[in-house]
Design an enzyme around this catalytic site. Structure first.
Site, PDB file in Angstrom:
ATOM      1  N   ASP A 228       0.864  -1.171   0.000  1.00  0.00           N
ATOM      2  CA  ASP A 228       0.000   0.000   0.000  1.00  0.00           C
ATOM      3  C   ASP A 228       0.912   1.235   0.000  1.00  0.00           C
ATOM      4  O   ASP A 228       2.111   1.132   0.304  1.00  0.00           O
ATOM      5  CB  ASP A 228      -0.877  -0.031   1.249  1.00  0.00           C
ATOM      6  CG  ASP A 228      -1.670   1.247   1.431  1.00  0.00           C
ATOM      7  OD1 ASP A 228      -2.354   1.662   0.485  1.00  0.00           O
ATOM      8  OD2 ASP A 228      -1.592   1.838   2.531  1.00  0.00           O
ATOM      9  N   ILE A 229       0.360   2.393  -0.313  1.00  0.00           N
ATOM     10  CA  ILE A 229       1.175   3.616  -0.330  1.00  0.00           C
ATOM     11  C   ILE A 229       1.005   4.426   0.955  1.00  0.00           C
ATOM     12  O   ILE A 229       1.893   4.471   1.802  1.00  0.00           O
ATOM     13  CB  ILE A 229       0.850   4.489  -1.568  1.00  0.00           C
ATOM     14  CG1 ILE A 229       1.329   3.798  -2.849  1.00  0.00           C
ATOM     15  CG2 ILE A 229       1.514   5.863  -1.437  1.00  0.00           C
ATOM     16  CD1 ILE A 229       1.059   4.582  -4.118  1.00  0.00           C
ATOM     17  N   ASP A 230      -0.139   5.083   1.100  1.00  0.00           N
ATOM     18  CA  ASP A 230      -0.330   6.021   2.204  1.00  0.00           C
ATOM     19  C   ASP A 230      -0.341   5.314   3.557  1.00  0.00           C
ATOM     20  O   ASP A 230      -1.144   4.416   3.802  1.00  0.00           O
ATOM     21  CB  ASP A 230      -1.635   6.793   2.005  1.00  0.00           C
ATOM     22  CG  ASP A 230      -1.607   7.620   0.732  1.00  0.00           C
ATOM     23  OD1 ASP A 230      -0.953   8.674   0.738  1.00  0.00           O
ATOM     24  OD2 ASP A 230      -2.203   7.189  -0.267  1.00  0.00           O
TER      25      ASP A 230
ATOM     26  N   GLY B 242      -5.221   2.501  -3.343  1.00  0.00           N
ATOM     27  CA  GLY B 242      -6.475   3.082  -3.787  1.00  0.00           C
ATOM     28  C   GLY B 242      -6.248   4.234  -4.734  1.00  0.00           C
ATOM     29  O   GLY B 242      -7.165   4.670  -5.431  1.00  0.00           O
TER      30      GLY B 242
ATOM     31  N   LYS C 172      -8.722  -4.398  -3.582  1.00  0.00           N
ATOM     32  CA  LYS C 172      -7.346  -4.670  -3.993  1.00  0.00           C
ATOM     33  C   LYS C 172      -7.146  -6.168  -4.238  1.00  0.00           C
ATOM     34  O   LYS C 172      -6.387  -6.563  -5.126  1.00  0.00           O
ATOM     35  CB  LYS C 172      -6.365  -4.179  -2.931  1.00  0.00           C
ATOM     36  CG  LYS C 172      -6.328  -2.672  -2.763  1.00  0.00           C
ATOM     37  CD  LYS C 172      -5.301  -2.273  -1.707  1.00  0.00           C
ATOM     38  CE  LYS C 172      -5.295  -0.776  -1.463  1.00  0.00           C
ATOM     39  NZ  LYS C 172      -4.276  -0.376  -0.477  1.00  0.00           N
TER      40      LYS C 172
ATOM     41  N   ASP D 254      -2.299  -0.561   5.829  1.00  0.00           N
ATOM     42  CA  ASP D 254      -2.615   0.119   7.088  1.00  0.00           C
ATOM     43  C   ASP D 254      -4.052   0.597   7.162  1.00  0.00           C
ATOM     44  O   ASP D 254      -4.496   1.031   8.224  1.00  0.00           O
ATOM     45  CB  ASP D 254      -1.693   1.336   7.277  1.00  0.00           C
ATOM     46  CG  ASP D 254      -2.085   2.479   6.359  1.00  0.00           C
ATOM     47  OD1 ASP D 254      -2.454   3.556   6.862  1.00  0.00           O
ATOM     48  OD2 ASP D 254      -2.051   2.296   5.133  1.00  0.00           O
TER      49      ASP D 254
ATOM     50  N   ASN E 266      -9.206  -0.236   3.404  1.00  0.00           N
ATOM     51  CA  ASN E 266      -9.285  -0.847   2.072  1.00  0.00           C
ATOM     52  C   ASN E 266      -8.222  -1.923   1.871  1.00  0.00           C
ATOM     53  O   ASN E 266      -8.076  -2.451   0.764  1.00  0.00           O
ATOM     54  CB  ASN E 266      -9.162   0.218   0.977  1.00  0.00           C
ATOM     55  CG  ASN E 266      -7.831   0.948   0.997  1.00  0.00           C
ATOM     56  OD1 ASN E 266      -7.125   0.954   2.005  1.00  0.00           O
ATOM     57  ND2 ASN E 266      -7.485   1.571  -0.121  1.00  0.00           N
TER      58      ASN E 266
END
Length: 260
Positions: A11-13, A46, A187, A210, A213
């Site tokens: 994931d990114i954020d 996302g 995802k 985290d 989603n």
């Protein structure tokens, strides 16, 4: 026998980047070592592609499952796409207008708001991503495929939507915004498509996340890792909880997986 994983989804954020939207140097180094060992790093976010191009380059990642699984690219080749049906978009547009809730439509190349001028909810939520604000085109959804929608409303108003729009799924990512997906969208759906294309099984994969989603993604893979800063509701879906993103979370998670 030690499990050998072949692919890792990030994931990114809150996972790859900290609150300032920066990738910690130790995470960049860890991903480079991962690649050197022959394990494929993949972004699973996302976000739309135009929200993370530079970040992916900085991290040295060439493949992604983005728009919450609706758009999957492996080393430049599109492997999977899922758009929201026009009939569902029309119902969403009508209902959100009656409740005075702005929408932002996300295509694969650009995103547009259906309100002209700055709207506080739109501005605040998108500003939190540290990306440019959307342009205005209320009819974008009629012209191009929409993979995901940002619905801008607060939690006290979200109850209006699920029963009225049973073909859609709503996942909150900001106090003023929710992702709108197809009912089966996640995802995990995009990851499953990528794994199938590569001839891999879910148990061959690790995933870091985290947020809310990330539930389906962590459940799907062989090793689901939640960040130390993860939403409390995500923790039951994880096999392991690593440290915070700014405390070596990616590196420590990869060590736990036996990949570093």
């Amino acid at each position: 026998m030690t499990k050998t994983y072949k692919i890792v989804f990030f994931d990114i954020d809150g996972t790859l980047v900290d609150e300032e939207k920066r990738i910690p140097p130790d995470a960049i180094e860890a991903i480079a070592r991962l690649k050197e060992s022959g394990v494929e790093p993949v972004i699973a976010t996302g976000r739309a592609p135009y929200f993370f191009k530079e970040l992916a380059e900085e991290a040295g990642i060439e493949s992604w499952v983005c728009l919450n699984g609706a758009y999957v690219v492996y080393r430049g080749k599109v492997l999977f796409e899922r758009t929201i049906p026009m009939s569902d978009l029309e119902k969403l547009v009508t209902l959100s207008a009656s409740l005075n809730h702005p929408l932002v439509f996300e295509g694969k190349d650009a995103f547009y708001a259906n309100r002209d001028g700055r709207h506080e909810s739109v501005f605040d939520s998108i500003e939190s991503l540290r990306v440019l604000q959307p342009l205005f085109d209320a009819d974008f959804w009629k012209k191009e495929g929409v993979y995901q929608v940002f619905l801008h409303c607060e939690s006290r108003d979200e109850h209006h939507y699920p029963d009225a729009l049973p073909n859609l799924r709503f996942v909150r990512w900001h106090e003023k915004a929710m992702d709108v997906l197809t009912r089966t969208g996640s995802k995990a759906e995009g990851i499953s498509a990528l794994l199938a294309a590569l001839g891999l099984r879910p148990e061959d994969a690790v995933a870091f996340g985290d947020g809310l989603n990330d539930k389906e993604m962590l459940e799907l893979v062989g090793l689901g890792i939640a960040m130390g800063n993860a939403h409390p509701e995500l923790l039951p879906y994880a096999n392991y909880v690593t440290t915070r993103v700014d405390e070596g979370g990616v590196r420590n998670g990869l060590v736990h997986a036996g990949l570093l």
